[in-house]
Scaffold this motif. Structure first.
Motif, mmCIF file in Angstrom:
data_model
loop_
_atom_site.group_PDB
_atom_site.id
_atom_site.type_symbol
_atom_site.label_atom_id
_atom_site.label_comp_id
_atom_site.label_asym_id
_atom_site.label_seq_id
_atom_site.Cartn_x
_atom_site.Cartn_y
_atom_site.Cartn_z
ATOM 1 N N LYS A 503 60.156 11.944 44.610
ATOM 2 C CA LYS A 503 58.890 11.278 44.103
ATOM 3 C C LYS A 503 59.106 10.048 42.826
ATOM 4 O O LYS A 503 58.659 9.036 43.019
ATOM 5 N N ASN A 504 60.096 10.374 42.191
ATOM 6 C CA ASN A 504 60.239 9.653 41.123
ATOM 7 C C ASN A 504 60.868 7.959 41.542
ATOM 8 O O ASN A 504 60.391 7.010 40.974
ATOM 9 N N LYS A 505 61.673 8.134 42.332
ATOM 10 C CA LYS A 505 62.277 6.881 42.959
ATOM 11 C C LYS A 505 61.111 6.248 43.790
ATOM 12 O O LYS A 505 61.179 4.980 43.760
ATOM 13 N N ALA A 506 60.272 6.789 44.282
ATOM 14 C CA ALA A 506 59.342 6.148 45.188
ATOM 15 C C ALA A 506 58.384 5.626 43.972
ATOM 16 O O ALA A 506 57.891 4.429 44.307
ATOM 17 N N PHE A 507 57.887 6.028 43.142
ATOM 18 C CA PHE A 507 57.105 5.656 42.152
ATOM 19 C C PHE A 507 57.828 4.462 41.475
ATOM 20 O O PHE A 507 57.148 3.524 40.915
ATOM 21 N N GLY A 508 59.250 4.472 41.089
ATOM 22 C CA GLY A 508 59.863 3.264 40.717
ATOM 23 C C GLY A 508 59.594 2.185 41.431
ATOM 24 O O GLY A 508 59.615 1.143 41.091
ATOM 25 N N ILE A 509 59.794 2.393 42.798
ATOM 26 C CA ILE A 509 59.993 1.349 43.852
ATOM 27 C C ILE A 509 58.549 0.545 43.765
ATOM 28 O O ILE A 509 58.119 -0.580 43.860
ATOM 29 N N PHE A 510 57.458 1.531 43.737
ATOM 30 C CA PHE A 510 55.854 1.210 43.733
ATOM 31 C C PHE A 510 55.660 0.108 42.539
ATOM 32 O O PHE A 510 54.941 -0.823 42.536
ATOM 33 N N ARG A 511 56.304 0.480 41.280
ATOM 34 C CA ARG A 511 56.178 -0.370 40.173
ATOM 35 C C ARG A 511 56.767 -1.621 40.426
ATOM 36 O O ARG A 511 56.439 -2.628 39.918
ATOM 37 N N GLN A 512 58.188 -1.492 41.128
ATOM 38 C CA GLN A 512 58.929 -2.739 41.004
ATOM 39 C C GLN A 512 58.122 -3.683 41.992
ATOM 40 O O GLN A 512 57.802 -5.091 41.881
ATOM 41 N N MET A 513 57.468 -3.064 43.131
ATOM 42 C CA MET A 513 56.753 -3.875 43.920
ATOM 43 C C MET A 513 55.569 -4.751 43.341
ATOM 44 O O MET A 513 55.538 -5.953 43.653
#
Length: 889
Positions: A503-513
């Motif tokens: 989940k943390n990696k997914a949210f990190g990608i979401f913020r980078q996006m």
């Protein structure tokens, strides 16, 4: 027609490079030839020459005509312009551009090149598919009359170069040539298809000045411009003033309203048309196709049957509209049945029909029916059609028949990017990422280069196969290869990480996006929102909700539904209700989300009231609704009402109960202590009970102290999951409490190693934007002594019932494993704060024990705070010394 054109002054011929012959330039001098006649010698008299050449043209002997022209050139004779025009017409009739170029190369045989000859050359090049050459001849003409303009505009129309047609119209007017009733419709068609409303309006005024409004074709073309440009009010005014409205005019108006989604208005026009003129097949098809596209497939079906009752047989367009409509609206089995009905009716399917039916097979994974469609495609000659081929590749891939998919792929001669993407996607979905990558590399060497979709398919494939590093490498390589990331590229990473539990990696990608200014779409939100559906992610839900508002995605029904569900599961049922009340349109998922939210929060009255309101607005409850409402009756202690509601599911709504409904019914009986009815209900089930049903009975037995029946439920659970060490320990507990410790030896112990599945209790709590984890009995943290001291102090004040004979279903007693993790989390939240927090939110991996549950009630009352705790079994909301679960979990 050509004889009406006045002869022009002689001038050099128009040079067009020949693909067969490459003279430096065309000239009027006779062409020298070394060709000798072996069969026929052309006569020398001019009239006889024309007769002979016309005879060769009539009989398709154009090659001999070319030879004859060369012989005429050797003698220095000239050719009649009409004969030359006949030669060009023969090239048009035979679609022979090679011979047409040869005849053009011999234009010097004419005494002078008249405008009608140049017009014929324009027509020859255009109709033989060489618009560029046609335009070259046209541009070099010194005199251009109406027929010349008609030829070039007609050529551009056939190639659908609508903007060019409009430009030619303005140039034509500058030259002082005004279109006639034949040419105006072509120009108006270009205006409509290019959306050029202003030019269409200008031509309308010109038509009025020319007195051509009485011409039906012209009037219909003006109407079509207004309709295609979406100016239906103008179209309606013009339509009302038209004299003698024919089917074409009515069809234009009906299709205009259909295109704008105003189907009821279109249907009203259809009814009005029926009173003055009988609708034809085209009219019926317009309406049927529109209803099919909009998802009103039943109405479309009624229209088709009604059309048949009027003696009009559906054609391939009718059937294709119906089949694609049903397929696209998740009624794929009916789509395939319609295809079968069409074939039985003797209507030969088109490539689009086969494609739609095959796509339905792909979604249903109906391999056998897909193979039948494959044989139909072979029989009617569509197997090499790229659309049909692509649908077959997709069907075989989704059915796991990759060898068959590869064979079809190899047969498609002119593959497009979708062909490659379907085949690559098939290998990825089956887990053959290596083969997918090999094909991906071959695609880069072919004429079709990978597009963004191709890269995204590869990234998703690697993510699905848990090769996250390779997926990220491809993602980064995209940018280096000049392929721009789109929203789907980021979504592939986000959903992949979430599916793999990161989940943390997914949210990190979401913020980078968002940092890269890539706008999230509804798919992005539907990926990340469920990941926030827990109590320690309430701030993330608000963060994502803010993003939804900034991107104007709140009107997306699926996103709003997900927000309602996520807010409820993160403990904010008030927010869920606020979103619900603000929605203009609600579907069954909207209502179910809020009803389920109220049940989760222990508010059965609100859930039951909402269910009544839902039925009042005309929505029927579905499977999900019934699950929530049975649980609501259980929470409210309304057993008889719950039983009636369960019976109505099959009697009134024809919904067969599933395990989730049976489990809810056992909860209904069990919560009220009606254990005998619960076991009778289980024994009367039409399907064998699953673990959820026995677990519901086990909970009831634990709460009401029926240890013997609990052992019975536990035995069944162990049969369903023989490797579950927790269930094994539960049975040992029940035997010990029942005084049947000797029976424990009869229970088969799970294989060695399954003890590891016995989890330690873990709890997570967010304090000051940081999530902290606590484990039962863990005193390694530097502040553990302080926390344990606080817990011991609270324990002395909690008036807890005697849990000595209580089953500890998942977690060992505290005198064995140490203080349970949620108590440590309570202490951490409350120690060191100047005042007690308004709310405490905790997620636990195991079911709470009775002692911890009693402690949470005491803390909520003593400290005046609300505690939200989600364990493996239940959502608990503690407030003022009470819990939303009603002490039943």
């Amino acid at each position: 027609m050509e004889n009406l054109i006045l002869p022009s002054t002689s001038r050099p011929p128009i040079p067009i490079p020949s693909k067969q012959e490459t003279p430096s330039k065309f000239s009027s001098k006779p062409i020298k030839s070394t060709i000798s006649f072996t069969k026929t010698h052309p006569p020398s008299h001019p009239k006889t020459i024309d007769t002979h050449l016309n005879y060769l043209c009539k009989n398709g002997r154009l090659s001999e005509a070319i030879t004859a022209l060369d012989a005429i050139a050797q003698r220095g004779s000239k050719l009649n312009p009409n004969t030359y025009a006949h030669l060009l017409q023969s090239c048009i009739d035979s679609d022979s551009i090679q011979l047409g170029r040869k005849i053009h190369a011999r234009i010097g045989l004419l005494e002078e090149v008249e405008p009608f000859i140049e017009t014929k050359l324009v027509s020859m090049y255009a109709k033989c598919g060489c618009l560029k050459d046609a335009r070259k001849v046209f541009d070099e003409m010194r005199e251009r009359d109406l027929y010349t303009w008609s030829a070039i505009i007609g050529a551009c129309s056939r190639e659908q170069r609508w903007r060019e047609v409009v430009e030619l119209f303005f140039t034509m007017m500058e030259d002082g040539v005004v279109p006639d009733d034949f040419l105006f419709p072509k120009i108006l068609q270009a205006c409509g298809n290019s959306g050029d409303f202003e030019t269409g309006k200008l031509i309308h005024s010109l038509v009025i000045r020319c007195g051509l409004c009485c011409h039906t074709r012209v009037s219909n073309s003006i109407l079509a411009v207004y309709v295609k440009c979406g100016r239906l009010s103008c179209a309606q005014r013009f339509f009302k003033n038209m004299d003698g409205r024919d089917r074409v005019a009515w069809n234009s108006m009906i299709s205009g309203y259909c295109r704008r989604g105003e189907i009821e208005e279109a249907h009203g026009l259809f009814d009005a048309m029926s009173e003055v003129i009988e609708p034809g097949l085209v009219t019926w098809n317009i309406l049927i196709a529109s209803y099919s596209r909009s998802g009103d497939c039943d109405v479309a079906m009624e229209l088709m049957r009604k059309m048949e009752s009027f003696g009009i047989s559906p054609d391939v367009f009718t059937w294709t509209s119906m089949i694609s409509g049903f397929a696209q609206n998740n009624r794929r089995s009916q789509a395939l049945e319609l295809f079968r009905e069409m074939v039985l009716a003797g209507v030969e399917p088109s490539g689009v029909t086969v494609t739609s039916a095959t796509s339905a097979c792909a979604s249903l994974k109906a391999l056998n029916k897909g193979k039948e469609l494959h044989s139909v495609a072979v029989k009617i000659g569509f197997i090499k059609d790229v659309l049909v081929g692509n649908s077959l590749i997709d069907m075989y891939s989704k059915c796991g028949e990759l060898e068959a998919a590869q064979r079809v792929f190899d047969m498609v001669s002119e593959k497009d990017v979708y062909s490659w993407n379907s085949m690559i996607g098939g290998y990825c979905q089956a887990g053959y990422c290596g083969k997918a990558y090999d094909l991906f590399m071959k695609m880069q060497e072919s004429d079709i280069q990978p597009n963004t979709v191709t890269w995204n398919v590869m990234i998703s494939g690697y993510m699905q196969n848990r090769d996250e590093d390779q997926a990220m490498d491809l993602f980064q390589k995209m940018e280096k290869d000049g392929i721009k990331w789109n929203t789907a590229s980021w979504n592939s990473l986000i959903s992949g990480y979430l599916q793999n539990g990161h989940k943390n990696k997914a949210f990190g990608i979401f913020r980078q996006m968002q940092l890269f200014n890539v706008a999230p779409n509804p798919v992005t939100m539907l990926s990340v929102l469920p990941a926030c559906a827990n109590l320690v992610a309430s701030k993330k839900v608000k963060e994502i909700h803010g993003c939804v508002l900034r991107r104007n995605l709140e009107s997306e029904l699926s996103v709003a539904n997900s927000l309602i569900d996520t807010y409820a599961k993160s403990g904010n049922i008030v927010y869920s209700r606020t979103i619900f009340d603000g929605m203009l349109f609600k579907d069954i998922i909207t209502w179910n989300s809020l009803i389920g939210g109220y049940v989760l929060h222990g508010s059965p009255d609100s859930a039951l009231y909402l269910c009544d309101q839902m039925r009042k607005v005309g929505l029927k409850p579905n499977r999900g609704t019934f699950v929530s409402i049975i649980f609501a009756h259980s929470l409210a202690g309304m057993v008889d009402e719950g039983k009636r509601f369960f019976s109505s599911m099959t009697e009134d709504y024809q919904i067969s109960p599933g395990f989730e409904h049976y489990s809810a019914m056992v909860d209904l009986f069990g919560r009220s202590g009606r254990l005998e009815e619960a076991i009778e209900f289980i024994e009367g089930m039409t399907i064998g009970p699953d673990s959820s049903v026995w677990d519901a009975l086990l909970t009831a037995c634990r709460i009401h102290g029926n240890i013997g029946l609990a052992a019975h439920a536990g035995e069944h659970l162990l049969e369903l999951d023989p490797g579950n060490f927790l269930i094994y320990e539960l049975i040992l507990q029940t035997y010990a409490l029942c005084g049947k410790s000797d029976d424990a030896s009869k229970v088969r112990k799970p294989e060695k190693g399954n003890e590891d599945k016995k989890s330690f209790g873990r709890s997570w709590i967010e304090v000051k934007n940081t999530v902290h984890t606590f484990v039962a009995g863990d005193r390694s943290k530097p502040y553990s002594d302080l926390l344990y001291s606080w817990i011991e102090n609270i324990a002395e004040k909690v008036k807890a019932p005697d849990f000595h004979d209580t089953l500890y279903v998942e977690e060992e007693k505290e005198d064995i494993c140490g203080f349970h993790s949620e108590k440590v989390a309570f202490a951490f939240a409350l120690i060191g704060s100047p005042s007690a927090p308004q709310s405490i939110r905790i997620v636990k991996n195991l079911r709470m024990c009775g002692d911890c549950h009693q402690s949470a009630k005491y803390i909520s009352l003593t400290y005046g705070c609300e505690i939200y705790l989600n364990d493996s079994k239940c959502f608990h909301h503690f407030k003022d010394g009470h819990c939303s679960c009603g002490d039943y979990w």
